[in-house]
Design an enzyme around this catalytic site. Structure first.
Site, mmCIF file in Angstrom:
data_model
loop_
_atom_site.group_PDB
_atom_site.id
_atom_site.type_symbol
_atom_site.label_atom_id
_atom_site.label_comp_id
_atom_site.label_asym_id
_atom_site.label_seq_id
_atom_site.Cartn_x
_atom_site.Cartn_y
_atom_site.Cartn_z
ATOM 1 N N HIS A 291 0.844 -1.194 0.000
ATOM 2 C CA HIS A 291 0.000 0.000 0.000
ATOM 3 C C HIS A 291 0.879 1.244 0.000
ATOM 4 C CE1 HIS A 291 1.152 -0.531 4.220
ATOM 5 N NE2 HIS A 291 1.098 0.786 4.272
ATOM 6 N N HIS B 170 5.877 6.662 -1.189
ATOM 7 C CA HIS B 170 6.582 5.407 -1.461
ATOM 8 C C HIS B 170 5.762 4.206 -1.013
ATOM 9 C CE1 HIS B 170 7.444 6.064 2.784
ATOM 10 N NE2 HIS B 170 7.630 4.755 2.873
HETATM 11 P P1 ATP Z 1 5.830 -3.612 11.327
HETATM 12 O O1 ATP Z 1 5.792 -2.415 12.240
HETATM 13 O O2 ATP Z 1 5.540 -4.903 12.038
HETATM 14 O O3 ATP Z 1 7.046 -3.678 10.469
HETATM 15 P P2 ATP Z 1 4.112 -2.100 9.571
HETATM 16 O O4 ATP Z 1 5.103 -1.000 9.759
HETATM 17 O O5 ATP Z 1 3.702 -2.455 8.203
HETATM 18 O O6 ATP Z 1 4.593 -3.423 10.305
HETATM 19 P P3 ATP Z 1 2.507 -0.450 11.210
HETATM 20 O O7 ATP Z 1 3.684 -0.165 12.075
HETATM 21 O O8 ATP Z 1 1.178 -0.630 11.871
HETATM 22 O O9 ATP Z 1 2.766 -1.757 10.356
HETATM 23 O O10 ATP Z 1 2.405 0.705 10.146
HETATM 24 C C1 ATP Z 1 1.321 0.874 9.272
HETATM 25 C C2 ATP Z 1 1.763 1.794 8.134
HETATM 26 O O11 ATP Z 1 2.169 3.055 8.665
HETATM 27 C C3 ATP Z 1 2.972 1.266 7.355
HETATM 28 O O12 ATP Z 1 2.843 1.729 6.018
HETATM 29 C C4 ATP Z 1 4.138 1.946 8.013
HETATM 30 O O13 ATP Z 1 5.216 2.117 7.115
HETATM 31 C C5 ATP Z 1 3.552 3.292 8.390
HETATM 32 N N1 ATP Z 1 4.178 3.793 9.604
HETATM 33 C C6 ATP Z 1 4.354 3.124 10.756
HETATM 34 N N2 ATP Z 1 4.932 3.894 11.705
HETATM 35 C C7 ATP Z 1 5.153 5.090 11.118
HETATM 36 C C8 ATP Z 1 5.716 6.319 11.570
HETATM 37 N N3 ATP Z 1 6.178 6.480 12.793
HETATM 38 N N4 ATP Z 1 5.758 7.346 10.683
HETATM 39 C C9 ATP Z 1 5.296 7.215 9.451
HETATM 40 N N5 ATP Z 1 4.734 6.087 8.959
HETATM 41 C C10 ATP Z 1 4.666 5.027 9.772
#
Ligand code: ATP
Ligand code: MG
Length: 203
Positions: free
Chosen positions: A50, A137
């Site tokens: 996504h 991205h």
């Molecule tokens: P994991 O944390 O287990 O690697 P994930 O990052 O895909 O999994 P989430 O952490 O719930 O799952 O994040 C959901 C989305 O939000 C993802 O696209 C992630 O890249 C983005 N995201 C997560 N944390 C941040 C942040 N602090 N700032 C910007 N984007 C974020």
């Protein structure tokens, strides 16, 4: 849908743009051919690919209505646009990457403007502001320890050379709930908001 919500619960939320199945399939094929070049990476599963617009984080379930109202208004104010995915890179740099990503050849300006609208709008209902500039991205993989990903990036980029021609329309924003699990995150769409049109009934 979300299911099983308890009183006082917080939900881990983010807003994203969905990628058509055909495009995700094309990406997943390239990933499966190239993942071996970077065995340390955790590659994103096909169904999870996504474009993130705004990471909301933990949010009180009882305030969800207010958050959705703002997302709805921001989406209504926008309009559908075309996205093309193009180019691979690494954050913070290809030589010391923690994240491997696909870039946007088309639609980044529109995505950035939606992201900025969500960032300012949602700050009024208690969501933290983004401090870094928006970079559109699609995350392909994550690395626990930074690594030189240049050879893998070059190979992926060559494999995905035709992806730019598979451009697609974005006509809605999706509010996702994220469940972090040991085997990888699970995303559940809570609601979709049409760009420039009334919609967004819970699915
Ligand atoms: P994991 O944390 O287990 O690697 P994930 O990052 O895909 O999994 P989430 O952490 O719930 O799952 O994040 C959901 C989305 O939000 C993802 O696209 C992630 O890249 C983005 N995201 C997560 N944390 C941040 C942040 N602090 N700032 C910007 N984007 C974020
Ligand atoms: Mg994360």
């Amino acid at each position: 849908m979300g299911g099983g919500k308890k009183k006082g619960e917080t939900l881990r939320l983010f807003a994203a743009l969905d990628i058509p199945e055909k495009v995700r399939e094309r990406i997943a094929e390239a990933v499966s051919r190239n993942a071996g070049l970077l065995p340390q990476a955790r590659w994103v599963r096909k169904e999870n690919l996504h474009l993130t617009l705004k990471f909301i984080g933990e949010y009180p379930e009882e305030k969800l209505g207010g958050l959705e109202e703002i997302m709805e208004a921001k989406a209504l104010n926008g309009e559908p646009f075309t996205v093309a995915l193009k180019g691979c890179g690494g954050f913070p740099s290809p030589g010391k990457a923690r994240v491997i990503w696909l870039g946007m050849g088309k639609g980044e300006k529109e995505a950035a403007s939606l992201a900025a609208e969500l960032d300012s709008g949602l700050s009024k209902v208690g969501v933290g502001r983004e401090t870094r500039p928006f970079r559109g991205h699609l995350t392909l993989a994550r690395l626990r320890n930074p690594l030189d990903c240049s050879p893998c990036l070059a190979s992926l980029e060559e494999d995905l050379a035709g992806l730019e021609d598979m451009d697609f329309m974005i006509s809605e924003i999706t509010l996702y709930r994220s469940f972090l699990r040991p085997g990888g995150p699970h995303y559940v769409p809570l609601r979709r908001f049409g760009l420039g049109r009334e919609c967004g009934a819970r699915d």
